[in-house]
Design a protein around this motif. Structure first.
Motif, short mmCIF file in Angstrom:
data_model
loop_
_atom_site.label_atom_id
_atom_site.label_comp_id
_atom_site.label_asym_id
_atom_site.label_seq_id
_atom_site.Cartn_x
_atom_site.Cartn_y
_atom_site.Cartn_z
N TYR A 1 0.94 -1.21 -0.02
CA TYR A 1 -0.20 0.10 0.04
C TYR A 1 0.99 1.14 -0.12
N CYS A 2 0.54 2.50 -0.91
CA CYS A 2 0.96 3.50 -0.85
C CYS A 2 0.19 4.35 -0.20
N VAL A 3 0.58 5.01 1.03
CA VAL A 3 -0.25 6.03 1.97
C VAL A 3 0.24 7.43 1.76
N LEU A 4 -0.55 8.32 1.12
CA LEU A 4 -0.29 9.86 0.99
C LEU A 4 -0.76 10.62 2.14
N GLN A 5 0.04 11.58 2.80
CA GLN A 5 -0.53 12.26 4.12
C GLN A 5 -0.45 13.80 3.52
N TYR A 6 -1.46 14.46 3.67
CA TYR A 6 -1.47 15.69 3.14
C TYR A 6 -2.64 16.52 4.25
N SER A 7 -2.06 17.86 4.20
CA SER A 7 -2.92 18.80 4.96
C SER A 7 -4.37 19.10 4.48
N LEU A 8 -5.27 19.26 5.22
CA LEU A 8 -6.91 19.63 5.05
C LEU A 8 -7.07 21.04 5.33
N ARG A 9 -6.04 21.77 5.47
CA ARG A 9 -6.03 23.24 5.95
C ARG A 9 -5.60 24.05 4.55
N ALA A 10 -6.20 25.18 4.41
CA ALA A 10 -5.64 26.11 3.40
C ALA A 10 -4.40 26.62 3.59
N ASP A 11 -3.46 26.80 2.69
CA ASP A 11 -1.94 27.21 3.01
C ASP A 11 -1.65 27.90 2.02
N PHE A 12 -0.39 28.67 2.05
CA PHE A 12 0.30 29.44 1.25
C PHE A 12 0.84 28.41 0.08
N SER A 13 0.88 29.02 -1.12
CA SER A 13 1.38 28.08 -2.20
C SER A 13 2.98 28.60 -2.34
N SER A 14 3.43 29.61 -1.84
CA SER A 14 4.92 29.57 -1.81
C SER A 14 5.53 28.63 -0.72
N PRO A 15 6.52 27.87 -1.13
CA PRO A 15 7.11 27.02 -0.06
C PRO A 15 7.70 27.91 1.09
N LEU A 16 8.50 29.18 0.76
CA LEU A 16 9.07 30.02 1.71
C LEU A 16 8.02 30.32 2.98
N LEU A 17 6.78 30.98 2.58
CA LEU A 17 6.06 31.11 3.40
C LEU A 17 5.23 30.07 4.14
N ARG A 18 5.14 28.83 3.58
CA ARG A 18 4.68 27.64 4.17
C ARG A 18 5.82 27.06 5.19
N LYS A 19 6.98 27.56 5.06
CA LYS A 19 8.19 27.10 5.97
C LYS A 19 8.22 28.01 7.23
N TYR A 20 7.80 29.15 7.13
CA TYR A 20 8.12 30.18 8.22
C TYR A 20 6.68 30.28 8.89
N LEU A 21 5.52 30.15 7.95
CA LEU A 21 4.10 30.34 8.49
C LEU A 21 3.26 29.29 7.91
N PRO A 22 3.61 27.96 8.85
CA PRO A 22 2.92 26.74 8.36
C PRO A 22 1.55 26.59 8.56
N ASN A 23 0.87 27.55 9.54
CA ASN A 23 -0.51 27.29 9.83
C ASN A 23 -1.09 28.78 9.13
N TYR A 24 -1.46 28.68 8.25
CA TYR A 24 -2.13 29.95 7.52
C TYR A 24 -3.54 30.47 8.33
N GLU A 25 -4.24 29.29 8.61
CA GLU A 25 -5.59 29.82 9.28
C GLU A 25 -5.10 30.61 10.62
N LEU A 26 -4.24 30.17 11.61
CA LEU A 26 -3.79 30.74 12.65
C LEU A 26 -3.17 32.17 12.42
N THR A 27 -2.51 32.32 11.14
CA THR A 27 -1.77 33.56 10.83
C THR A 27 -2.69 34.51 10.59
N SER A 28 -3.74 33.98 9.70
CA SER A 28 -4.81 34.94 9.09
C SER A 28 -5.75 35.36 10.38
N ILE A 29 -6.06 34.55 11.21
CA ILE A 29 -6.78 34.83 12.44
C ILE A 29 -6.06 35.97 13.21
N CYS A 30 -4.71 35.72 13.40
CA CYS A 30 -4.14 36.82 14.02
C CYS A 30 -4.00 38.04 13.30
#
Length: 459
Positions: free
Chosen positions: A129-158
């Protein structure tokens, strides 16, 4: 008074306006927040919550048929694991064992497993079996932003909370500043009344509650102005009457003294000569009182000061001689202490001499037989100190507050015939003309104490 026929606002109306403005601003901010999120997703700046799930579904057919799954086939936003079909043990991949436990329990029931905002897609292969794990949250398309702001929802709420605080602060500050302007008007009116500047023209705020207060303050101003004018007229009339009476008294006193002087030139017995001497002495004393009365009955600003270079040391020497002569045969001790007295300073010699002599004569008059009057005169580089203490009854509590008022006599503690409440009044005015201060007190032994402090002016 007030605005009258003009439509006025109320504080309640201003408060409702503030609340409505605040609510509209917050709603606009929320809509703007949603709009910006929609724009960001449409332009690809953000990925929606199901983006990775769709990407995993697109990748599923390829991973199900390929000979071997390798790490470079998996997108950077996902993790994967390869499980043996028989043992369910991980043979490769980046998903940790803890996250795989849930998947292993449900691996044969359904291909999709969701847990704690993470999705798992199970792809069945020949013997694994091949299992793929992924996030069910909205996030940034930029890898750099995802690295420093991994939780977009929390960031946007702040960010949203910060914007809400900024908007609330701006609107509250705006309305607070509007109210502060009205309070400044009230403070200005209060300050003018306090300083008895009663000719001001008040400015109204067009807010009913504030204008009602301003109307009350205007009524207070008008009442105070009428009271002060009436008091001024009464004081002026009283001083004019006192001055006129003093001038009228001078005529009979002059007649009495003139006749007494004629009697002194005639042949008299020893007793008659003594009586004549008493009449002349009393006449001279009454003349001094009349002279003081005439000056004190005038307006305070009628007293003028003429500063000239004079010796403070010489002034105190003269005071010592004068008070020694004044006490005559009264059995009291006069202790005169001088320290560092200036040879030259700018003072009104005549005015200051008369003021300090009044203080000294009061102390002598209120000191009983066998008592002591202590005088301490001292200068430092900038100030002349003149302190007089006696061993009389001292000042009463009321006397400490009112003894320098014109015609006030402290009958309870310092009553003496021949005093009419003028000496300390004149002394206080003369000291204040020198920019000095006269203060009253009592000694520890219970006698009276008068302290004079005068700043010295040098060439």
């Amino acid at each position: 008074m007030g605005i009258g026929f003009k439509s006025q606002k109320t504080l309640r109306r201003e408060l409702i306006k503030y609340m409505v403005t605040l609510c509209i601003s917050l709603v606009v901010l929320a809509l703007l927040y949603l709009f910006m999120n929609t724009i960001a997703m449409n332009t690809g700046f953000l990925h929606p919550a199901n983006y990775n799930e769709r990407e995993a579904e697109k990748l599923s057919p390829k991973l199900g048929t390929i000979d071997k799954v390798t790490a470079d086939m998996i997108p950077a936003s996902m993790s994967y694991a390869i499980l043996d079909k028989e043992t369910n043990q991980k043979t490769a991949g980046t998903i940790n064992e803890k996250d795989l436990q849930l998947v292993k329990k449900k691996i044969e029931k359904k291909p999709y497993v969701n847990y704690k905002q993470k999705g798992y897609l199970v792809i069945e292969r020949n013997d694994e079996y091949c299992v793929l794990q992924y996030s069910l949250r909205a996030d940034f398309s930029s890898p750099l932003l995802r690295k420093y702001l991994p939780n977009y929802e929390l960031t946007s709420i702040c960010i949203l909370i910060i914007l809400l605080i900024i908007v609330i602060s701006i609107i509250t500050t705006y309305f607070a500043n509007r109210l502060r302007k009205h309070f400044k008007i009230l403070n200005l009116i209060t300050r003018n009344i306090k300083e008895q500047n009663l000719q001001f023209t008040p400015e109204f705020t067009n807010i009913k509650e504030f204008d009602d207060v301003i109307d009350s303050m205007i009524e207070m101003r008008d009442a105070l102005q009428s009271s002060l004018e009436a008091q001024w007229r009464l004081e002026k009339n009283k001083k004019e009457q006192i001055g006129a009476l003093a001038h009228d008294i001078k005529i009979p006193i002059t007649i009495i003294k003139g006749n007494a002087e004629l009697l002194s030139l005639s042949n008299q017995t020893e007793d008659q000569a003594e009586y004549t001497k008493y009449i002349l002495g009393a006449g001279n004393q009454i003349e001094q009182y009349i002279y003081q009365l005439i000056h004190l009955s005038k307006a305070e600003d009628s007293l003028t000061i003429h500063l000239e270079e004079a010796s403070v040391d010489k002034l105190t020497e003269t005071l010592l001689k004068d008070i020694s002569a004044y006490k005559r045969n009264k059995n009291i001790n006069i202790l005169f202490k001088k320290e560092n007295l200036m040879k030259e300073a700018k003072i009104d010699w005549q005015l200051l001499h008369r003021a300090l002599l009044n203080i000294l004569t009061n102390a002598v008059d209120y000191t009983p037989e066998g008592g002591t009057v202590s005088v301490h005169a001292e200068c430092d580089s900038v100030t002349f100190y003149f302190i007089v203490k006696d061993t009389g009854n001292g000042f009463s509590e009321m006397g400490l507050k009112r003894a320098t008022e014109l015609f006030y006599m402290d009958d309870k503690s310092r009553h003496s015939k021949g005093h009419y409440g003028m000496g300390l009044t004149f002394a206080k005015n003369a000291v204040e003309l020198h920019n000095g201060e006269l203060t009253l007190g009592n000694t520890k032994a219970g006698g009276g104490e008068v302290r004079v402090t005068i700043p010295l002016i040098h060439e």
